[in-house]
Design a protein around this motif. Structure first.
Motif, short mmCIF file in Angstrom:
data_model
loop_
_atom_site.label_atom_id
_atom_site.label_comp_id
_atom_site.label_asym_id
_atom_site.label_seq_id
_atom_site.Cartn_x
_atom_site.Cartn_y
_atom_site.Cartn_z
N VAL A 95 41.92 22.10 19.50
CA VAL A 95 41.81 23.10 20.16
C VAL A 95 43.66 22.35 20.45
CG1 VAL A 95 42.33 23.04 23.25
CG2 VAL A 95 40.45 22.45 21.77
N HIS A 96 44.35 23.53 20.15
CA HIS A 96 45.94 23.46 19.37
C HIS A 96 46.86 23.49 20.61
CE1 HIS A 96 45.61 24.24 15.16
NE2 HIS A 96 44.58 24.63 15.66
N ARG A 97 46.46 23.97 22.02
CA ARG A 97 47.62 24.59 22.84
C ARG A 97 46.91 23.69 24.08
NH1 ARG A 97 49.88 29.20 23.08
NH2 ARG A 97 49.12 30.81 21.59
N GLY A 98 46.25 22.57 23.61
CA GLY A 98 45.29 21.70 24.75
C GLY A 98 45.32 21.71 25.89
N ALA A 99 45.51 22.79 25.87
CA ALA A 99 45.21 23.14 27.96
C ALA A 99 43.67 24.27 27.93
CB ALA A 99 45.76 23.00 28.64
N LEU A 100 42.88 23.99 28.32
CA LEU A 100 41.48 24.72 28.83
C LEU A 100 41.12 25.34 29.98
CD1 LEU A 100 39.03 23.93 25.74
CD2 LEU A 100 40.96 26.36 25.40
N ALA A 101 40.76 26.28 30.53
CA ALA A 101 40.54 26.55 32.08
C ALA A 101 39.09 27.18 32.25
CB ALA A 101 41.48 26.92 32.55
N SER A 102 38.18 26.63 33.17
CA SER A 102 37.26 27.19 32.97
C SER A 102 37.45 28.12 34.59
CB SER A 102 36.23 26.74 33.68
OG SER A 102 34.69 27.78 33.75
N MET A 103 37.62 29.52 34.48
CA MET A 103 37.82 30.94 35.46
C MET A 103 36.59 31.47 36.14
SD MET A 103 41.16 29.87 35.41
CE MET A 103 41.78 30.47 37.14
N GLN A 104 36.76 32.08 37.31
CA GLN A 104 35.74 32.28 38.03
C GLN A 104 35.71 33.54 37.92
OE1 GLN A 104 32.58 30.37 39.41
NE2 GLN A 104 31.95 32.35 39.59
N ARG A 105 35.13 34.55 37.01
CA ARG A 105 35.10 36.17 36.74
C ARG A 105 34.74 36.95 38.85
NH1 ARG A 105 33.66 38.61 31.96
NH2 ARG A 105 33.51 37.26 30.52
N ARG A 106 35.20 38.08 38.76
CA ARG A 106 35.68 39.04 39.41
C ARG A 106 34.60 40.40 39.32
NH1 ARG A 106 42.07 38.53 40.60
NH2 ARG A 106 41.75 40.09 39.77
N PRO A 107 34.09 40.20 40.81
CA PRO A 107 33.16 41.30 40.21
C PRO A 107 34.30 42.81 40.06
CG PRO A 107 32.98 41.49 42.58
CD PRO A 107 33.55 40.40 42.11
N LEU A 108 34.09 43.88 39.23
CA LEU A 108 34.40 45.12 38.85
C LEU A 108 33.94 45.71 39.56
CD1 LEU A 108 33.57 45.16 34.03
CD2 LEU A 108 35.29 44.01 35.85
N PRO A 109 35.85 46.66 39.78
CA PRO A 109 36.24 47.86 40.27
C PRO A 109 34.77 48.90 39.79
CG PRO A 109 37.71 47.70 38.83
CD PRO A 109 37.05 46.23 38.45
N THR A 110 34.56 50.19 39.91
CA THR A 110 33.78 51.37 39.76
C THR A 110 34.95 52.00 38.43
OG1 THR A 110 34.31 53.03 41.45
CG2 THR A 110 32.57 51.18 41.03
N ALA A 111 34.24 52.89 37.49
CA ALA A 111 35.39 53.22 37.10
C ALA A 111 36.05 54.61 37.92
CB ALA A 111 35.01 54.21 35.86
N GLY A 112 35.26 55.01 38.95
CA GLY A 112 35.75 55.97 40.13
C GLY A 112 36.57 55.24 41.08
N GLU A 113 37.09 54.34 41.02
CA GLU A 113 37.42 53.27 41.67
C GLU A 113 39.62 53.46 41.46
OE1 GLU A 113 34.82 50.48 45.13
OE2 GLU A 113 35.98 50.15 42.68
N LEU A 114 39.32 53.33 40.34
CA LEU A 114 40.19 52.85 39.08
C LEU A 114 41.11 54.22 38.94
CD1 LEU A 114 39.66 50.65 36.29
CD2 LEU A 114 40.07 50.08 38.64
N LEU A 115 40.15 55.79 39.00
CA LEU A 115 40.39 56.83 38.66
C LEU A 115 41.47 57.41 39.57
CD1 LEU A 115 37.76 57.82 36.40
CD2 LEU A 115 40.33 57.24 35.74
N ARG A 116 41.16 57.13 40.83
CA ARG A 116 41.78 57.56 42.05
C ARG A 116 43.11 57.67 42.10
NH1 ARG A 116 37.18 55.56 45.48
NH2 ARG A 116 38.30 53.85 46.12
N ASP A 117 43.16 56.47 42.00
CA ASP A 117 45.34 55.99 41.79
C ASP A 117 45.74 56.60 40.88
OD1 ASP A 117 45.11 56.46 44.34
OD2 ASP A 117 44.58 53.34 44.44
N ALA A 118 45.19 56.54 39.12
CA ALA A 118 45.82 56.79 37.89
C ALA A 118 45.80 57.98 37.71
CB ALA A 118 44.83 55.93 36.73
#
Length: 272
Positions: A95-118
């Motif tokens: 582990v060259h960088r000497g630091a790891l973190a385990s992070m909690q995932r979040r639910p993904l948005p739907t494609a439709g939600e992303l496309l509304r404002d993109a």
């Protein structure tokens, strides 16, 4: 404030999140199923936290404790202090960088939600190289793409290698998975996007000729390294576009091609 816990046993069950990080097949199944991902290095860990991801735990070698002291003081998750040798035994690599973190995932948005404002999105088909995924996300963030859509068989953007190569840019650009390929491309078109398929085929118009920066809404389609976009994806596109090549070079690595194409798609757009 986090608990700082010294661990000397590589089989300590508290380190389970970090075991076998070099086993790609194991991790690509295990991490989504368990709702976690691994952030590697100080910058990436900080960017994951800034993006709002909850920390499950952190694994640090002794020399990184001072550098990460502010994070240790802020998070309630346990922090495991280990020797570099033990970290290598647990993770399977130095582990060259000497630091790891385990992070909690979040639910993904739907494609439709992303496309509304993109207005500018990238669609990846069957991109399974984690380095390429990370490079594409980094360019998408830097060059102002609004969102990323993935075919069902694309690699995981939150896999450790993708996160590391992107320098945490996977946290900056929202993404979603399309459920049915290539049928769901029609829903992108129905949302008002012009589907542009990036291909080296001579029948494609150059990006300069297509002038995607003048289009209202653009979805740029990218295929995997080597194979490129499938015939089904090319047929589903509204137009084929290409990057003109010189000196007998027939194509670019998909990560490099993405950066060039993103600039062509976003040129002249006001910064957000």
């Amino acid at each position: 404030m986090a608990d700082l816990i010294t661990v000397e046993d590589p089989d300590d069950p508290r380190l389970t999140d970090y075991t076998g990080l070099t086993d790609v097949e194991l991790r690509r199944k295990r991490e989504p199923a368990e709702g976690l991902f691994i952030a590697e290095g100080e910058k990436v860990i900080r960017r994951a936290r800034e993006a709002g991801y909850e920390m499950r735990s952190m694994l640090l070698s002794a020399k990184w404790i001072d550098a990460m002291r502010d994070v240790i003081d802020e998070v309630p998750a346990p922090v495991y202090a280990v020797s570099p040798e033990l970290a290598e035994q647990v993770t399977g690599y130095h582990v060259h960088r000497g630091a790891l973190a385990s992070m909690q995932r979040r639910p993904l948005p739907t494609a439709g939600e992303l496309l509304r404002d993109a207005r500018r999105v990238v669609i990846m088909e069957s991109v399974n190289d984690h380095t390429n995924i990370g490079a594409i996300f980094r360019s998408a963030a830097a060059l102002g793409m609004d969102a990323v859509l993935l075919s069902p068989d694309c690699a995981d953007p939150l896999y450790r290698r993708s996160v590391k190569v992107s320098m945490g840019a996977v946290f900056s650009v929202p993404y979603a998975r399309l459920e049915t390929w290539p049928k769901d491309l029609e829903s992108v078109r129905e949302a008002g996007f012009t589907l542009l398929a990036l291909t080296p085929d001579d029948k494609a118009r150059t990006l300069d000729e297509a002038a995607p920066h003048r289009m209202d809404r653009v979805a740029l389609m990218l295929g995997a390294e080597g194979d490129g976009l499938s015939t089904r994806a090319l047929v589903a596109a509204d137009e084929w576009v290409r990057i003109p090549m010189s000196h007998g070079v027939d194509s670019l690595n998909v990560g490099a091609a993405a950066a060039v194409a993103f600039y062509a798609v976003t040129a002249g757009r006001p910064e957000s």
